[in-house]
Design a protein around this motif. Sequence first.
Motif, short mmCIF file in Angstrom:
data_model
loop_
_atom_site.label_atom_id
_atom_site.label_comp_id
_atom_site.label_asym_id
_atom_site.label_seq_id
_atom_site.Cartn_x
_atom_site.Cartn_y
_atom_site.Cartn_z
N SER A 229 0.85 -1.19 0.00
CA SER A 229 0.00 0.00 0.00
C SER A 229 0.88 1.24 0.00
O SER A 229 2.02 1.22 0.48
N VAL A 230 0.34 2.32 -0.54
CA VAL A 230 1.09 3.57 -0.61
C VAL A 230 1.45 4.05 0.79
O VAL A 230 2.57 4.50 1.05
N ASP A 231 0.51 3.95 1.71
CA ASP A 231 0.77 4.41 3.08
C ASP A 231 1.92 3.64 3.71
O ASP A 231 2.78 4.22 4.40
N ASP A 232 1.96 2.32 3.50
CA ASP A 232 3.04 1.51 4.06
C ASP A 232 4.39 1.89 3.46
O ASP A 232 5.42 1.91 4.16
N VAL A 233 4.40 2.19 2.16
CA VAL A 233 5.65 2.61 1.51
C VAL A 233 6.13 3.93 2.11
O VAL A 233 7.32 4.07 2.45
N VAL A 234 5.23 4.88 2.27
CA VAL A 234 5.62 6.19 2.80
C VAL A 234 6.17 6.05 4.22
O VAL A 234 7.19 6.67 4.58
N GLU B 62 0.68 -4.08 -14.94
CA GLU B 62 0.73 -4.43 -13.52
C GLU B 62 1.92 -3.75 -12.84
O GLU B 62 1.80 -3.19 -11.75
N GLU B 63 3.07 -3.79 -13.49
CA GLU B 63 4.26 -3.15 -12.92
C GLU B 63 4.03 -1.65 -12.75
O GLU B 63 4.35 -1.08 -11.70
N LEU B 64 3.47 -1.02 -13.76
CA LEU B 64 3.21 0.41 -13.68
C LEU B 64 2.16 0.74 -12.64
O LEU B 64 2.26 1.74 -11.92
N GLY B 65 1.15 -0.12 -12.55
CA GLY B 65 0.10 0.11 -11.56
C GLY B 65 0.62 0.08 -10.14
O GLY B 65 0.09 0.76 -9.26
N ARG B 66 1.64 -0.70 -9.90
CA ARG B 66 2.26 -0.75 -8.58
C ARG B 66 3.13 0.47 -8.33
O ARG B 66 3.16 1.02 -7.23
N LEU B 67 3.86 0.91 -9.35
CA LEU B 67 4.87 1.94 -9.17
C LEU B 67 4.32 3.37 -9.20
O LEU B 67 4.71 4.21 -8.37
N ALA C 136 11.19 0.09 -20.95
CA ALA C 136 11.26 1.50 -21.29
C ALA C 136 9.96 2.24 -20.99
O ALA C 136 9.98 3.38 -20.53
N ARG C 137 8.83 1.60 -21.22
CA ARG C 137 7.55 2.27 -20.97
C ARG C 137 7.37 2.55 -19.48
O ARG C 137 6.90 3.62 -19.08
N VAL C 138 7.73 1.59 -18.66
CA VAL C 138 7.65 1.78 -17.21
C VAL C 138 8.60 2.90 -16.78
O VAL C 138 8.23 3.78 -16.01
N ALA C 139 9.81 2.85 -17.30
CA ALA C 139 10.79 3.88 -16.96
C ALA C 139 10.30 5.27 -17.36
O ALA C 139 10.38 6.22 -16.57
N GLU C 140 9.79 5.39 -18.56
CA GLU C 140 9.37 6.71 -19.05
C GLU C 140 8.25 7.28 -18.19
O GLU C 140 8.27 8.48 -17.85
N GLU C 141 7.27 6.48 -17.84
CA GLU C 141 6.16 6.98 -17.03
C GLU C 141 6.65 7.39 -15.64
O GLU C 141 6.25 8.43 -15.11
N CYS C 142 7.52 6.59 -15.04
CA CYS C 142 8.02 6.92 -13.70
C CYS C 142 8.90 8.16 -13.73
O CYS C 142 8.87 8.98 -12.80
N LEU C 143 9.69 8.32 -14.79
CA LEU C 143 10.50 9.52 -14.92
C LEU C 143 9.61 10.75 -15.11
O LEU C 143 9.90 11.83 -14.57
#
Length: 323
Positions: A39-44, A77-82, A105-112
């Motif tokens: 969960s986002v809260d746990d990560v923070v 799925e990877e992007l949805g998590r990140l 690359a697609r995951v990297a580009e969106e996260c960047l």
Amino acid sequence: MVIKARLGRVWIGDGEPVRIMGVVNLSPESFYKGSVRTSVDDVVKTVDSMVKDGVDIIDLGGMSTAPYNRTLVSIDEELGRLAPVVKALKDAYPDLVLSIDTFRARVAEECLRLGADVINDVTGLKGDPDMAKVVADHGVSVIVMARERTPTRGLEPVDRVINALRESVDIALNSGIGRDRIVIDPGIGFGPLSLDPVIMGGEPIRGEYRHGDENYPWYSWDSILIMNTVRIRQELGLPILIGVSRKSFLERLIRRRAPPEDRLFASISVEAISVLMGADAIRTHNVHESRDAIRVGEALRLCLNKSPKECSRELIKLVQGTA
């Protein structure tokens, strides 16, 4: 030659303290369940604790890339998590350097686009032909792990790793990534394996001699790389990141049954040794526990190849804060 580069705003290498990269896995399939946050809260909360403990960089993984398990998930799925985690962390810690552990690359580009600062590519820019261009176009830093396209049997482990890394560095430079934005990783626990299990979900690579050389079982392979950290670093002329945290070769070295949850002390000891051997950064699941071991290794490294008086002078400067 000065060996130095930066990951985001954090400089790594000569003249800098050994940097600490804290691992947060968003992938339930990761080998060490204690590192997983769903969960986002746990990560923070986890990152908040790491920041208080002195972490320099946070490495976020949305898909496990362990070579001995079936861990492939879809890009969506990877992007949805990140994506939501990157957004939340950039809001909470706008100056914190975020690394994204992905070869896509697609995951990297969106996260960047969302504010990430570093791409940590376990395929060494060889898994996705578009990755190097994405990193170059965004002007960010990259960590390249040693990975052969096909195993080059007949060479010693360190030579194979150096060759694999050199190929990745050439890909980066030829794509327009500045040399001052490249950090190398010899891939402890990975080695220069075939790309297939990672990028295609092929059959996991297992067995004592998974590198294709009957002289080197996998646990001795990893150990040899650690003990040759300084050689790898010097031959490539780039800062080196070492990640040994909780990895399975430690179980062989301590010579007893020990799941990842029971490898903390072994991890800490090898992290200190890795620093002594020349590591510029340590990637760890355990920032609080690893921090002091890293600092001790960093201090003792000042004494390598020095006389007792020189050693004492260096340690006095370090302890008194004048180094």
